[in-house]
Scaffold this active site. Sequence first.
Site, PDB file in Angstrom:
ATOM      1  CB  SER A  38      -0.763  -0.174   1.481  1.00  0.00           C
ATOM      2  OG  SER A  38      -0.441   0.812   2.491  1.00  0.00           O
ATOM      3  CB  ILE A  98       1.057  -0.054   6.357  1.00  0.00           C
ATOM      4  CG1 ILE A  98       0.496   1.726   6.999  1.00  0.00           C
ATOM      5  CG2 ILE A  98       2.267  -0.143   7.682  1.00  0.00           C
ATOM      6  CD1 ILE A  98      -0.313   1.425   8.029  1.00  0.00           C
ATOM      7  CB  VAL A 129       8.108  -0.104   8.785  1.00  0.00           C
ATOM      8  CG1 VAL A 129       7.654   1.208   8.866  1.00  0.00           C
ATOM      9  CG2 VAL A 129       7.104  -0.353  10.344  1.00  0.00           C
ATOM     10  CE  LYS A 130       5.387   0.549  -0.784  1.00  0.00           C
ATOM     11  NZ  LYS A 130       4.330   1.411  -1.533  1.00  0.00           N
ATOM     12  CB  VAL A 131      10.948   3.700   5.758  1.00  0.00           C
ATOM     13  CG1 VAL A 131      12.360   5.042   6.086  1.00  0.00           C
ATOM     14  CG2 VAL A 131      10.543   3.268   7.025  1.00  0.00           C
TER      15      VAL A 131
END
Length: 332
Positions: A38, A98, A129-131
């Site tokens: 996402s 996310i 975790v999207k960074v």
Amino acid sequence: MVNRDINFSLWLDFIERDYLKNEFKKLLDKEIVNGATSNPAIFASAITKSPAYKEQLDSLQGKTGKEKYEALAIEDIKTVAKLLRPLYDDNNDGFISIEVDPFLCNDTNGTYEEGKRLFQAISEPNVMVKVPATQAGYEAMTKLMAEGISVNATLIFSQKQATQCMKAMRRGVQQCEESGSGRVEGVISVFVSRFDRALDTELEACGIDPAKTGIYNAAKIYNMIESNEMPNVRALFASTGVKGDALPANYYIAGLMASHSINTAPLATIESHLKSDDRGEVLPIEDSILNGYFTNLEDNGFNMDEICKGLLDDGLSAFEDAFREMLDSLED
């Protein structure tokens, strides 16, 4: 579809509550996909256009726009994570990502704290975790992975970004192993199609074949990642949807089939790929071929460093704009 024989994964780049509750499991049962992603733009589209969120939104009156967004996003991500958990437990990916607030892209501690908070709120181990791959993001990636939180490094256009991500992830994995924090994985999300949309008209004017830059750039980064021999860090090919009819809809899946890699694609792109016979491995491409291609671009006046920076700036701005518009729409 997923090909475990060569360790190729296909993830769905789409989130919408009704779809997750009804159709998504069919993709899993048929082994078409084994993960999902996402981003702020995807959530903005789902939350502002789908009626599936109305009931929960009505219960969140009085909350800020960001509080409402997080409540909605956490519920959706938790739903997907639970559906994917059997795959994760079987070491067949099973990840859902996310993204942290895009306005934190230059704030290391803010990114780390929000990523950790979201991971704990969802409370499922198969959440990534999207960074964004910015200077501040690299340190945040290390800190998150050191605590056993898997990371999806996103908005990667250049090999320099990918190399920094690899270094950050290596440090994080080592610290995680030393502390005994458990299983942790990383993906380096290389954006593909945006190169071709930005450059093809100019390339054709120079007599250079179009629709190659995105795949060749991704192939070059893939070679670098594989040369580092980190089994729990892989290339993920993103931005793989095709605009218009000039290319086959599955062009950026078929052109990037590779072992130890992931392709995340919109639903329509995946459906098109299922109808094709393009399932064979096509990567790696020899570095000499890739280097020759980019040398030719430079000789024709294309500065790849400047192009990559421009695409990164545009990507960050697009995510910020989508996020801001969504938050504004959620304010009472």
